[in-house]
Design a protein around this motif. Structure first.
Motif, short mmCIF file in Angstrom:
data_model
loop_
_atom_site.label_atom_id
_atom_site.label_comp_id
_atom_site.label_asym_id
_atom_site.label_seq_id
_atom_site.Cartn_x
_atom_site.Cartn_y
_atom_site.Cartn_z
N ARG A 88 43.24 -1.48 16.86
CA ARG A 88 43.97 -2.26 15.85
C ARG A 88 43.15 -2.46 14.58
O ARG A 88 41.93 -2.38 14.57
N GLU A 89 43.86 -2.74 13.52
CA GLU A 89 43.24 -2.96 12.22
C GLU A 89 42.90 -4.44 12.06
O GLU A 89 43.62 -5.31 12.55
N GLU A 123 36.92 -6.15 3.81
CA GLU A 123 37.04 -4.72 4.13
C GLU A 123 37.95 -4.55 5.35
O GLU A 123 37.95 -5.37 6.25
N ARG A 124 38.71 -3.46 5.33
CA ARG A 124 39.57 -3.13 6.47
C ARG A 124 38.73 -2.42 7.51
O ARG A 124 37.93 -1.54 7.20
N VAL A 125 38.91 -2.83 8.76
CA VAL A 125 38.15 -2.25 9.87
C VAL A 125 39.09 -1.93 11.03
O VAL A 125 40.22 -2.42 11.08
N ARG A 126 38.59 -1.11 11.93
CA ARG A 126 39.32 -0.78 13.16
C ARG A 126 38.44 -1.20 14.34
O ARG A 126 37.24 -0.98 14.33
N VAL A 137 33.41 -3.10 15.58
CA VAL A 137 34.33 -2.54 14.59
C VAL A 137 33.64 -1.48 13.75
O VAL A 137 32.42 -1.37 13.74
N ARG A 139 34.41 0.77 9.81
CA ARG A 139 35.19 0.85 8.57
C ARG A 139 36.47 1.67 8.81
O ARG A 139 36.43 2.72 9.43
N TRP A 140 37.59 1.22 8.32
CA TRP A 140 38.91 1.82 8.55
C TRP A 140 38.99 3.25 8.02
O TRP A 140 39.54 4.12 8.65
N GLU A 141 38.43 3.52 6.86
CA GLU A 141 38.58 4.82 6.19
C GLU A 141 38.05 5.98 7.04
O GLU A 141 38.48 7.10 6.85
#
Length: 144
Positions: A88-89, A123-126, A137, A139-141
């Motif tokens: 999940r994000e 920052e967006r993470v997964r 987690v 980094r999402w990118e």
């Protein structure tokens, strides 16, 4: 100072420590010390009886609650929300330094988080993994 007062002080300390750790093991020791305090109230000179009663109660609770909690978790309708976290994000609420802890919000919940990267606020993470109370987690990118 009477022995029952000392037992209750010990029970209070164990209760506070249980609230911090959330393991339930210290809770059973706390209940055992309360039983020892009760024995001390009725038989102030029976020190061995106080210790034995407290130990027996703590031991019985520790041994018998493990199967009960396992049965509760296996019961229909029980869901561990942490299992569905992986993949999940989330959004970083408090920055995470490499190898240090920060805070990440996933859905409506906040989690202590660690990462092999340095991550800044917002920052967006997964979510990669989850241990008992900490998620890992990245980094999402990197997943797009």
């Amino acid at each position: 100072m009477d022995a029952w007062v000392l037992w209750l002080i010990a029970a209070g300390i164990l209760l506070v420590l249980e609230m911090v750790t959330l393991t339930f093991y210290l809770l059973w020791l706390c209940v055992g010390t309360v039983v020892a305090a009760a024995v001390s109230w009725f038989a102030p000179e029976a020190y061995l009886a106080q210790v034995v009663a407290g130990c027996l109660v703590a031991l019985v609770l520790t041994v018998f609650t493990k199967p009960i909690s396992r049965k509760f978790r296996a019961a229909k309708g029980y869901e561990d929300t942490g299992i569905e976290l992986v993949g999940r994000e989330g959004i970083v609420v408090e920055p995470i330094e490499q190898g240090q802890y920060g805070i990440v919000k996933v859905g409506g919940d906040t989690w202590s988080a660690t990462s092999t990267q340095t991550l800044g606020r917002d920052e967006r993470v997964r979510v990669l993994r989850r241990s008992s109370t900490i998620i890992e987690v990245e980094r999402w990118e990197e997943f797009i």
